[in-house]
Design an enzyme around this catalytic site. Structure first.
Site, short mmCIF file in Angstrom:
data_model
loop_
_atom_site.label_atom_id
_atom_site.label_comp_id
_atom_site.label_asym_id
_atom_site.label_seq_id
_atom_site.Cartn_x
_atom_site.Cartn_y
_atom_site.Cartn_z
CE1 TYR A 57 83.97 -26.19 -40.44
CE2 TYR A 57 85.60 -25.43 -42.01
CZ TYR A 57 84.51 -26.22 -41.70
OH TYR A 57 83.95 -27.03 -42.65
NE ARG A 60 79.05 -21.49 -38.52
CZ ARG A 60 79.25 -20.26 -39.01
NH1 ARG A 60 80.09 -20.06 -39.97
NH2 ARG A 60 78.60 -19.23 -38.53
CG ASN A 91 74.47 -31.93 -35.95
OD1 ASN A 91 74.32 -31.91 -37.17
ND2 ASN A 91 73.48 -31.90 -35.09
CG ASP A 93 76.14 -29.02 -32.48
OD1 ASP A 93 75.98 -29.93 -31.66
OD2 ASP A 93 75.29 -28.76 -33.36
CG HIS A 108 80.11 -35.17 -41.38
ND1 HIS A 108 78.85 -34.82 -41.79
CD2 HIS A 108 80.43 -36.29 -42.07
CE1 HIS A 108 78.43 -35.70 -42.70
NE2 HIS A 108 79.36 -36.60 -42.87
P1 NAD Z 1 70.75 -30.46 -43.66
O1 NAD Z 1 70.92 -29.01 -43.40
O2 NAD Z 1 71.02 -30.98 -45.03
O3 NAD Z 1 69.26 -30.85 -43.29
C1 NAD Z 1 68.67 -30.39 -42.10
C2 NAD Z 1 67.36 -31.10 -41.90
O4 NAD Z 1 66.85 -30.67 -40.67
C3 NAD Z 1 66.33 -30.80 -42.98
O5 NAD Z 1 65.73 -32.00 -43.40
C4 NAD Z 1 65.32 -29.90 -42.25
O6 NAD Z 1 64.00 -30.12 -42.70
C5 NAD Z 1 65.47 -30.41 -40.83
N1 NAD Z 1 65.08 -29.46 -39.79
C6 NAD Z 1 65.09 -28.10 -39.81
N2 NAD Z 1 64.65 -27.63 -38.63
C7 NAD Z 1 64.39 -28.71 -37.85
C8 NAD Z 1 63.92 -28.88 -36.52
N3 NAD Z 1 63.63 -27.84 -35.72
N4 NAD Z 1 63.75 -30.14 -36.05
C9 NAD Z 1 64.03 -31.23 -36.82
N5 NAD Z 1 64.47 -31.13 -38.10
C10 NAD Z 1 64.65 -29.88 -38.59
O7 NAD Z 1 71.60 -31.18 -42.55
P2 NAD Z 1 72.35 -32.56 -42.55
O8 NAD Z 1 71.49 -33.60 -43.18
O9 NAD Z 1 72.83 -32.73 -41.16
O10 NAD Z 1 73.63 -32.36 -43.52
C11 NAD Z 1 74.35 -31.13 -43.59
C12 NAD Z 1 75.85 -31.20 -43.31
O11 NAD Z 1 76.24 -29.92 -42.79
C13 NAD Z 1 76.23 -32.19 -42.25
O12 NAD Z 1 77.25 -32.95 -42.78
C14 NAD Z 1 76.75 -31.40 -41.05
O13 NAD Z 1 78.07 -31.80 -40.73
C15 NAD Z 1 76.87 -29.98 -41.52
N6 NAD Z 1 76.20 -29.03 -40.57
C16 NAD Z 1 76.36 -29.18 -39.22
C17 NAD Z 1 75.73 -28.29 -38.34
C18 NAD Z 1 75.90 -28.48 -36.84
O14 NAD Z 1 76.90 -29.04 -36.41
N7 NAD Z 1 74.94 -28.06 -36.02
C19 NAD Z 1 74.94 -27.26 -38.84
C20 NAD Z 1 74.81 -27.12 -40.23
C21 NAD Z 1 75.45 -28.03 -41.09
#
Ligand code: NAD
Length: 231
Positions: A57, A60, A91, A93, A108
């Site tokens: 974390y 991250r 997210n 972030d 989350h």
């Molecule tokens: P996920 O990774 O399961 O799915 C990501 C989705 O984003 C996919 O459907 C993919 O096709 C799509 N995607 C990829 N590139 C894209 C773009 N440029 N524009 C639009 N869509 C795009 O993510 P989720 O459904 O959010 O679940 C994953 C878990 O992991 C969440 O609970 C989250 O808390 C955590 N997570 C958070 C972050 C962050 O805070 N940025 C990053 C990774 C994972």
């Protein structure tokens, strides 16, 4: 007389931050930035290896601080010119906040905060250097990331369902809709209102009425949709 704005509820996932350089969970095949998710994002991981969880974390958080909001985050800020916009994000972030969005609900948790391990209401801003083993809350327990781990309850879920049920327009961006209970939110949205789903990949959504699928990256699809909604 003051006009009441229509309410747009936006449900965002890791995909909206992908073009800011933060990798999604799905695109890394369940491995999030080279870690097995079970080793770093579960209560079992915390019980077994706190140092590894904190390292994950802290990395991250550093990555999220280096990233910048992209045109998709900025478009949601622009949408506030005409609508009451509420973002429900999975997210951790803070790119929505840094783009200027006013109402953001983090289902989350938040990477910039930490909390007590004995009282989840004791939440603190994260120190610049992140959390270290031995950093304690005011009740003397080790601090942990303010993150909802896989297998933990999602305290904001009921509020999120309520917000979703009062939407006049519902937009889903960049989520695979596989992480529950968050993914179930779409079932709480009224059948009659317009819904939009933006994702470059195929998402399994069947039986959802009034849904327009925009198969594009968030940074392209969302500014276009916002432009149309602002007309
Ligand atoms: P996920 O990774 O399961 O799915 C990501 C989705 O984003 C996919 O459907 C993919 O096709 C799509 N995607 C990829 N590139 C894209 C773009 N440029 N524009 C639009 N869509 C795009 O993510 P989720 O459904 O959010 O679940 C994953 C878990 O992991 C969440 O609970 C989250 O808390 C955590 N997570 C958070 C972050 C962050 O805070 N940025 C990053 C990774 C994972």
């Amino acid at each position: 007389m003051k006009q009441i704005k229509q309410k747009v509820v936006v449900f965002t996932g890791a995909g909206i931050s992908a073009e800011s350089g933060i990798r999604t969970f799905r695109d890394s095949d369940g491995l999030w930035e080279e870690y097995n998710i079970r080793d770093v994002a579960t209560p079992e991981a915390w019980a077994k290896n706190r140092e590894l969880v904190l390292e994950f974390y802290n990395k991250r958080r550093k990555q999220s601080l280096e990233a910048k909001p992209n045109p998709a985050h900025k478009a949601l800020k622009d949408l506030e010119k005409k609508y009451d916009v509420i973002i429900i994000t999975q997210n951790i972030d803070d790119l929505h906040e840094r783009a200027g969005s006013k109402k953001v609900l983090h289902l989350h948790g938040e990477i910039n905060k930490c909390r007590s391990t004995v009282d989840e209401t004791l939440i603190y801003p994260m120190k610049k250097e992140g959390i270290k083993l031995g950093d304690k809350c005011e009740r003397g327990s080790q601090l942990r990331p303010h993150i909802v781990w896989f297998g933990e309850m999602v305290p904001m879920m009921d509020l999120a369902y309520e917000v979703a049920s009062t939407a006049d327009i519902f937009i889903v961006v960049g989520t695979s809709l596989v992480v529950y209970p968050a993914a179930g939110i779409i079932n709480y949205v009224s059948a009659n209102i317009p819904k939009y789903l933006i994702d470059p990949n195929e998402i399994n959504v069947s039986g959802i009425k009034n849904l327009t699928i925009i198969k594009e990256k968030a940074g392209i699809g969302l500014p276009k949709l916002v432009e149309n909604l602002l007309k």
